[in-house]
Design an enzyme around this catalytic site. Structure first.
Site, PDB file in Angstrom:
ATOM      1  N   GLU A  89      -3.469  -0.093 -11.394  1.00 19.63           N
ATOM      2  CA  GLU A  89      -3.878   0.869 -12.430  1.00 19.63           C
ATOM      3  C   GLU A  89      -5.246   1.467 -12.115  1.00 19.63           C
ATOM      4  O   GLU A  89      -5.521   2.615 -12.443  1.00 19.63           O
ATOM      5  CB  GLU A  89      -3.856   0.180 -13.809  1.00 19.63           C
ATOM      6  CG  GLU A  89      -2.421  -0.056 -14.263  1.00 19.63           C
ATOM      7  CD  GLU A  89      -2.216  -1.273 -15.149  1.00 19.63           C
ATOM      8  OE1 GLU A  89      -3.207  -1.796 -15.694  1.00 19.63           O
ATOM      9  OE2 GLU A  89      -1.058  -1.702 -15.280  1.00 19.63           O
ATOM     10  N   GLY A  99       4.754  -4.048 -15.607  1.00 20.15           N
ATOM     11  CA  GLY A  99       5.007  -3.533 -16.957  1.00 20.15           C
ATOM     12  C   GLY A  99       6.378  -2.923 -17.152  1.00 20.15           C
ATOM     13  O   GLY A  99       6.623  -2.257 -18.158  1.00 20.15           O
ATOM     14  N   SER A 157       5.775  -8.184 -14.143  1.00 23.74           N
ATOM     15  CA  SER A 157       6.836  -8.622 -15.062  1.00 23.74           C
ATOM     16  C   SER A 157       7.154 -10.113 -14.965  1.00 23.74           C
ATOM     17  O   SER A 157       8.316 -10.519 -15.099  1.00 23.74           O
ATOM     18  CB  SER A 157       8.099  -7.770 -14.865  1.00 23.74           C
ATOM     19  OG  SER A 157       7.818  -6.418 -15.200  1.00 23.74           O
ATOM     20  N   ASN A 167      -4.004 -11.321 -17.383  1.00 30.12           N
ATOM     21  CA  ASN A 167      -4.699 -10.031 -17.314  1.00 30.12           C
ATOM     22  C   ASN A 167      -4.387  -9.273 -18.603  1.00 30.12           C
ATOM     23  O   ASN A 167      -3.299  -8.725 -18.743  1.00 30.12           O
ATOM     24  CB  ASN A 167      -4.211  -9.253 -16.078  1.00 30.12           C
ATOM     25  CG  ASN A 167      -4.782  -7.844 -16.022  1.00 30.12           C
ATOM     26  OD1 ASN A 167      -5.725  -7.523 -16.741  1.00 30.12           O
ATOM     27  ND2 ASN A 167      -4.206  -7.014 -15.169  1.00 30.12           N
ATOM     28  N   TRP A 168      -5.354  -9.264 -19.503  1.00 30.21           N
ATOM     29  CA  TRP A 168      -5.097  -8.634 -20.810  1.00 30.21           C
ATOM     30  C   TRP A 168      -5.135  -7.108 -20.753  1.00 30.21           C
ATOM     31  O   TRP A 168      -4.774  -6.451 -21.733  1.00 30.21           O
ATOM     32  CB  TRP A 168      -6.145  -9.099 -21.826  1.00 30.21           C
ATOM     33  CG  TRP A 168      -6.008 -10.522 -22.250  1.00 30.21           C
ATOM     34  CD1 TRP A 168      -5.044 -11.412 -21.846  1.00 30.21           C
ATOM     35  CD2 TRP A 168      -6.845 -11.222 -23.179  1.00 30.21           C
ATOM     36  NE1 TRP A 168      -5.246 -12.625 -22.461  1.00 30.21           N
ATOM     37  CE2 TRP A 168      -6.341 -12.538 -23.285  1.00 30.21           C
ATOM     38  CE3 TRP A 168      -7.968 -10.875 -23.915  1.00 30.21           C
ATOM     39  CZ2 TRP A 168      -6.936 -13.494 -24.107  1.00 30.21           C
ATOM     40  CZ3 TRP A 168      -8.554 -11.832 -24.735  1.00 30.21           C
ATOM     41  CH2 TRP A 168      -8.031 -13.126 -24.833  1.00 30.21           C
ATOM     42  N   LYS A 169      -5.649  -6.556 -19.675  1.00 31.55           N
ATOM     43  CA  LYS A 169      -5.836  -5.099 -19.604  1.00 31.55           C
ATOM     44  C   LYS A 169      -6.641  -4.642 -20.834  1.00 31.55           C
ATOM     45  O   LYS A 169      -7.513  -5.375 -21.274  1.00 31.55           O
ATOM     46  CB  LYS A 169      -4.484  -4.386 -19.471  1.00 31.55           C
ATOM     47  CG  LYS A 169      -3.648  -5.009 -18.334  1.00 31.55           C
ATOM     48  CD  LYS A 169      -2.431  -4.240 -17.970  1.00 31.55           C
ATOM     49  CE  LYS A 169      -1.694  -4.999 -16.858  1.00 31.55           C
ATOM     50  NZ  LYS A 169      -0.563  -4.254 -16.328  1.00 31.55           N
ATOM     51  N   GLU A 226       1.246  -7.318  -6.107  1.00 28.09           N
ATOM     52  CA  GLU A 226       1.817  -6.741  -7.329  1.00 28.09           C
ATOM     53  C   GLU A 226       2.526  -5.432  -6.984  1.00 28.09           C
ATOM     54  O   GLU A 226       1.889  -4.369  -6.934  1.00 28.09           O
ATOM     55  CB  GLU A 226       0.701  -6.454  -8.341  1.00 28.09           C
ATOM     56  CG  GLU A 226      -0.075  -7.677  -8.762  1.00 28.09           C
ATOM     57  CD  GLU A 226      -0.659  -7.502 -10.157  1.00 28.09           C
ATOM     58  OE1 GLU A 226      -0.271  -8.261 -11.045  1.00 28.09           O
ATOM     59  OE2 GLU A 226      -1.456  -6.578 -10.358  1.00 28.09           O
ATOM     60  N   HIS A 231      -6.718  -3.359  -8.841  1.00 22.39           N
ATOM     61  CA  HIS A 231      -5.429  -3.375  -9.552  1.00 22.39           C
ATOM     62  C   HIS A 231      -4.788  -1.993  -9.397  1.00 22.39           C
ATOM     63  O   HIS A 231      -5.492  -0.981  -9.347  1.00 22.39           O
ATOM     64  CB  HIS A 231      -5.673  -3.707 -11.024  1.00 22.39           C
ATOM     65  CG  HIS A 231      -4.401  -3.948 -11.769  1.00 22.39           C
ATOM     66  ND1 HIS A 231      -3.601  -2.912 -12.200  1.00 22.39           N
ATOM     67  CD2 HIS A 231      -3.763  -5.089 -12.124  1.00 22.39           C
ATOM     68  CE1 HIS A 231      -2.528  -3.417 -12.803  1.00 22.39           C
ATOM     69  NE2 HIS A 231      -2.612  -4.740 -12.768  1.00 22.39           N
ATOM     70  N   GLY A 260       0.551  -9.929 -16.912  1.00 24.66           N
ATOM     71  CA  GLY A 260       0.041  -8.905 -17.821  1.00 24.66           C
ATOM     72  C   GLY A 260       0.640  -9.088 -19.209  1.00 24.66           C
ATOM     73  O   GLY A 260       0.219  -9.947 -19.979  1.00 24.66           O
ATOM     74  N   GLY A 261       1.681  -8.315 -19.507  1.00 25.19           N
ATOM     75  CA  GLY A 261       2.282  -8.284 -20.843  1.00 25.19           C
ATOM     76  C   GLY A 261       2.541  -9.659 -21.448  1.00 25.19           C
ATOM     77  O   GLY A 261       2.153  -9.913 -22.595  1.00 25.19           O
TER      78      GLY A 261
HETATM   79  P1  PGA Z   1       2.882  -7.198 -16.179  1.00 25.33           P
HETATM   80  O1  PGA Z   1       1.486  -6.808 -15.508  1.00 25.33           O
HETATM   81  O2  PGA Z   1       2.987  -8.710 -16.156  1.00 25.33           O
HETATM   82  O3  PGA Z   1       2.806  -6.652 -17.585  1.00 25.33           O
HETATM   83  O4  PGA Z   1       3.962  -6.569 -15.371  1.00 25.33           O
HETATM   84  C1  PGA Z   1       0.987  -7.501 -14.399  1.00 25.33           C
HETATM   85  C2  PGA Z   1      -0.318  -6.917 -13.957  1.00 25.33           C
HETATM   86  O5  PGA Z   1      -0.485  -5.693 -14.039  1.00 25.33           O
HETATM   87  O6  PGA Z   1      -1.228  -7.637 -13.524  1.00 25.33           O
END
Ligand code: PGA
Length: 247
Positions: free
Chosen positions: A91, A168, A207, A9-11, A162, A89, A228-229
């Site tokens: 966010e 993050g 994470s 997930n590149w956001k 999640e 998600h 994500g990251g």
């Molecule tokens: P993260 O994000 O791996 O940076 O914690 C995961 C996500 O939001 O899907």
């Protein structure tokens, strides 16, 4: 047997150049025993068409088409070759106020366009400290039951657990704690439909890193990860994929 699903997930990250470099790096080697999928920002989706991995969008509109400035419909995403779409998600829930009612409409639009929704669920730190993790997740899963009741074409979904406090932050959940929630999610899916519960891939997100991924894959109900990251670095994403292959 549920094929492990490893999602990037590149956001809202990346450029045209970095996206192409990442896609080239990831597609170099085939990994047939698992499924790799990438979720770039909308504008980079067409770049994925030339590469052999699954891809999807990070969101879609709750409407089929019309005067909704700034929105992108599920049908448009399907036409670009998307197979999946991430819905709900944390966010999106937090910054864009997406509620269960909106998420149900988005899931419906996805299914009607022949996209597979990946519904994200997870509790905040406050809810965890109040011991409300399972009740929060249960309430979020109401979308799946409603989808089954309201959409006759519905047959496949993925769930991403999640925990909001793990996203993050570098503080992943303990794999054994995640497994408790994953097992609970599966038991809730059984209540909706037994066959659905058996086939549904339940991903962990929050994470995930090359260092901790293998421990998650040891868990019985962890069928993949949403990264994500760490997914922004092709090398790290491939190390996570390799941990899944070796599990
Ligand atoms: P993260 O994000 O791996 O940076 O914690 C995961 C996500 O939001 O899907």
């Amino acid at each position: 047997m549920r094929k492990k699903f490893i999602a990037a997930n590149w956001k809202m990250h990346g450029s045209q150049q970095s996206s192409i470099a990442w896609l080239q790096e990831i597609s170099k080697e085939a990994r047939a025993s698992i499924e790799l999928a990438v979720f770039p920002p909308y504008v980079y989706l067409p770049l994925c068409q030339s590469f052999s991995l699954s891809y999807g969008a990070q969101n879609c509109a709750a409407y089929p088409e019309g005067a909704y400035t700034g929105e992108v419909s599920a049908t448009m995403l399907k036409a670009l070759g998307c197979r999946y779409v991430i819905i709900g998600h944390s966010e999106r829930r937090r910054f864009f106020m997406e509620t269960n009612a909106v998420l149900l409409e988005k899931c419906k639009q996805a299914v009607l366009a022949d996209l597979v929704p990946i519904l994200c669920v997870g509790e905040t730190l406050e809810a965890r400290e109040l011991n409300q993790t399972l009740s929060v997740v249960k309430e979020q899963l109401a979308v799946v039951a409603a989808l089954k009741d309201n959409c006759s074409q519905f047959s496949e979904i993925l769930i991403a657990y999640e925990p909001v406090w793990a996203i993050g932050t570098g503080k992943a959940a303990m794999p054994s704690d995640a497994e408790v929630v994953h097992a609970f999610i599966r038991s809730e899916l059984v209540r909706i439909q037994t066959a659905l519960a058996q086939q549904t891939r339940i991903l962990y997100g929050g994470s995930v890193s090359p260092e901790n991924a293998a421990a998650f894959f040891k868990m019985h109900n962890v069928d993949g990860v949403l990264v994500g990251g760490a997914s922004l670095r092709a090398k790290d994403f491939l190390a996570i994929a390799d941990a899944a292959c070796n599990s």
